[in-house]
Write an enzyme that holds these catalytic residues in place. Structure first.
Site, PDB file in Angstrom:
ATOM      1  N   HIS A  55       0.845  -1.207   0.000  1.00 51.75           N
ATOM      2  CA  HIS A  55       0.000   0.000   0.000  1.00 51.75           C
ATOM      3  C   HIS A  55       0.871   1.244   0.000  1.00 51.75           C
ATOM      4  O   HIS A  55       2.087   1.153   0.154  1.00 51.75           O
ATOM      5  CB  HIS A  55      -0.998  -0.012   1.153  1.00 51.75           C
ATOM      6  CG  HIS A  55      -0.420   0.083   2.526  1.00 51.75           C
ATOM      7  ND1 HIS A  55       0.383  -0.898   3.080  1.00 51.75           N
ATOM      8  CD2 HIS A  55      -0.518   1.040   3.485  1.00 51.75           C
ATOM      9  CE1 HIS A  55       0.731  -0.550   4.303  1.00 51.75           C
ATOM     10  NE2 HIS A  55       0.212   0.631   4.579  1.00 51.75           N
ATOM     11  N   HIS A  57       1.468   3.893   1.907  1.00 50.60           N
ATOM     12  CA  HIS A  57       2.045   4.652   3.026  1.00 50.60           C
ATOM     13  C   HIS A  57       3.572   4.700   2.948  1.00 50.60           C
ATOM     14  O   HIS A  57       4.221   3.728   2.560  1.00 50.60           O
ATOM     15  CB  HIS A  57       1.601   4.053   4.369  1.00 50.60           C
ATOM     16  CG  HIS A  57       0.181   4.401   4.721  1.00 50.60           C
ATOM     17  ND1 HIS A  57      -0.580   3.658   5.590  1.00 50.60           N
ATOM     18  CD2 HIS A  57      -0.603   5.432   4.310  1.00 50.60           C
ATOM     19  CE1 HIS A  57      -1.789   4.218   5.702  1.00 50.60           C
ATOM     20  NE2 HIS A  57      -1.824   5.288   4.930  1.00 50.60           N
ATOM     21  N   ASP A  59       5.953   4.516   5.041  1.00 52.75           N
ATOM     22  CA  ASP A  59       6.775   3.521   5.735  1.00 52.75           C
ATOM     23  C   ASP A  59       6.781   2.165   5.016  1.00 52.75           C
ATOM     24  O   ASP A  59       7.380   1.203   5.506  1.00 52.75           O
ATOM     25  CB  ASP A  59       6.330   3.364   7.205  1.00 52.75           C
ATOM     26  CG  ASP A  59       4.885   2.929   7.344  1.00 52.75           C
ATOM     27  OD1 ASP A  59       4.010   3.480   6.647  1.00 52.75           O
ATOM     28  OD2 ASP A  59       4.614   2.020   8.161  1.00 52.75           O
ATOM     29  N   ASP A 131      -0.310  -3.773   6.273  1.00 49.55           N
ATOM     30  CA  ASP A 131      -0.952  -3.323   7.512  1.00 49.55           C
ATOM     31  C   ASP A 131      -2.399  -3.817   7.606  1.00 49.55           C
ATOM     32  O   ASP A 131      -3.259  -3.158   8.183  1.00 49.55           O
ATOM     33  CB  ASP A 131      -0.914  -1.786   7.616  1.00 49.55           C
ATOM     34  CG  ASP A 131       0.513  -1.267   7.819  1.00 49.55           C
ATOM     35  OD1 ASP A 131       1.429  -2.073   8.037  1.00 49.55           O
ATOM     36  OD2 ASP A 131       0.696  -0.031   7.743  1.00 49.55           O
ATOM     37  N   HIS A 169       4.353  -4.284  10.835  1.00 46.96           N
ATOM     38  CA  HIS A 169       4.784  -3.648  12.091  1.00 46.96           C
ATOM     39  C   HIS A 169       4.924  -4.638  13.238  1.00 46.96           C
ATOM     40  O   HIS A 169       4.099  -5.539  13.385  1.00 46.96           O
ATOM     41  CB  HIS A 169       3.785  -2.557  12.514  1.00 46.96           C
ATOM     42  CG  HIS A 169       3.749  -1.399  11.584  1.00 46.96           C
ATOM     43  ND1 HIS A 169       4.524  -0.275  11.761  1.00 46.96           N
ATOM     44  CD2 HIS A 169       3.049  -1.196  10.438  1.00 46.96           C
ATOM     45  CE1 HIS A 169       4.290   0.581  10.774  1.00 46.96           C
ATOM     46  NE2 HIS A 169       3.402   0.047   9.949  1.00 46.96           N
TER      47      HIS A 169
HETATM   48 FE    FE Z   1       2.619   0.878   8.056  1.00 43.12          FE
HETATM   49 ZN    ZN Z   2       0.067   1.703   6.539  1.00 45.95          ZN
END
Ligand code: FE
Ligand code: ZN
Length: 247
Positions: A55, A57, A59, A131, A169
């Site tokens: 995705h 984002h 990070d 995520d 994460h």
């Molecule tokens: Fe993330």
């Molecule tokens: Zn994310």
């Protein structure tokens, strides 16, 4: 046979290297930065052949540009829904599309909710989920609806218990108190907490998540009783809201 290496990056993120041990090529999954990823590739003497992004984002993609500089024009494979949002993408995937690596085939799942374009890469036995879920939890619902996120997370339920889930994460240990608050006498949670005392907790074991991650248990009468709801998507929404406010 593919082999997966977890590379801790940034504060609490993981980038993954999927290696084909036959020729030491690798795919880089969700490079949120480049320096740590490049040294992990050098250390293992691997040759990158593609980048996968789950995705948009930062990070999960901020390393794309520098990795392309380092390794040349690799294919950058992500969601058709992220076409405008990940400038480096060269391949745009939809639900049911397939990608091949290391003699194996990954099926693409569209899993909107955390972001609208979020996808997961499902190799046999190994799911790269970004995520979508975390240990005992799931991604925050930033762009989609609770209903969408419920359906996205529930797509994991059909895969075998011994599937490994590679997520973005290392949050698992932060979520223990909430998991216990919702279902205090769950023996699977008690056992998990006793065994899992320090990172890394990733990859997650899907079977254990099915028993201890309440977002995958919206059909369970105990979880339903906690939320006071019975319709699974509403149970999910109530859980997500409760967790957002839990201290
Ligand atoms: Fe993330
Ligand atoms: Zn994310």
């Amino acid at each position: 046979m593919i082999q997966v290496h977890s590379i801790p990056i940034l504060q609490d993120n993981y980038c993954f290297l999927i290696e084909d041990p036959k020729d030491r090529t690798c795919v880089i999954v969700d490079p949120g930065e480049s320096a740590g990823v490049i040294s992990a590739i050098k250390e293992r003497n691997l040759k990158p052949v593609a980048i996968y992004n789950t995705h948009h984002h930062a990070d999960h993609i901020d390393g794309n540009e520098a990795l392309l500089k380092e390794y040349g024009a690799l294919p950058v494979i992500g969601s058709a829904g992220d076409r405008e949002r990940i400038p480096q993408l060269t391949q745009y995937l939809r639900e049911g599309d397939k990608v091949e690596f290391g003699g194996e085939t990954a099926e693409i799942l569209e899993v909107p909710g955390h972001t609208l374009g979020h996808i997961a890469f499902v190799f046999p036995g190994h799911i790269f989920a970004g995520d979508l879920i975390f240990g005992y939890s799931c991604g925050a619902v930033f762009e989609g609806t609770m209903e969408q996120m419920y359906h996205s997370v529930s797509k994991l339920l059909k895969y075998p218990d011994d599937t490994l889930v590679y997520i973005g994460h290392e949050y698992t240990l932060n979520n223990v108190k909430w998991a216990q608050h919702v279902d205090p006498d769950n023996p699977d949670i008690q056992q998990r907490v006793a065994l899992e005392t320090a990172p890394p907790t990733v990859p997650l074991q899907l079977g254990l998540e099915k028993r201890t991650n309440h977002f995958l248990r919206c059909d369970d009468p105990k979880v339903q009783a906690f939320t006071g709801k019975t319709e699974p998507a509403e149970v999910f929404g109530a859980l997500r809201t409760h967790k957002n406010n839990f201290k």
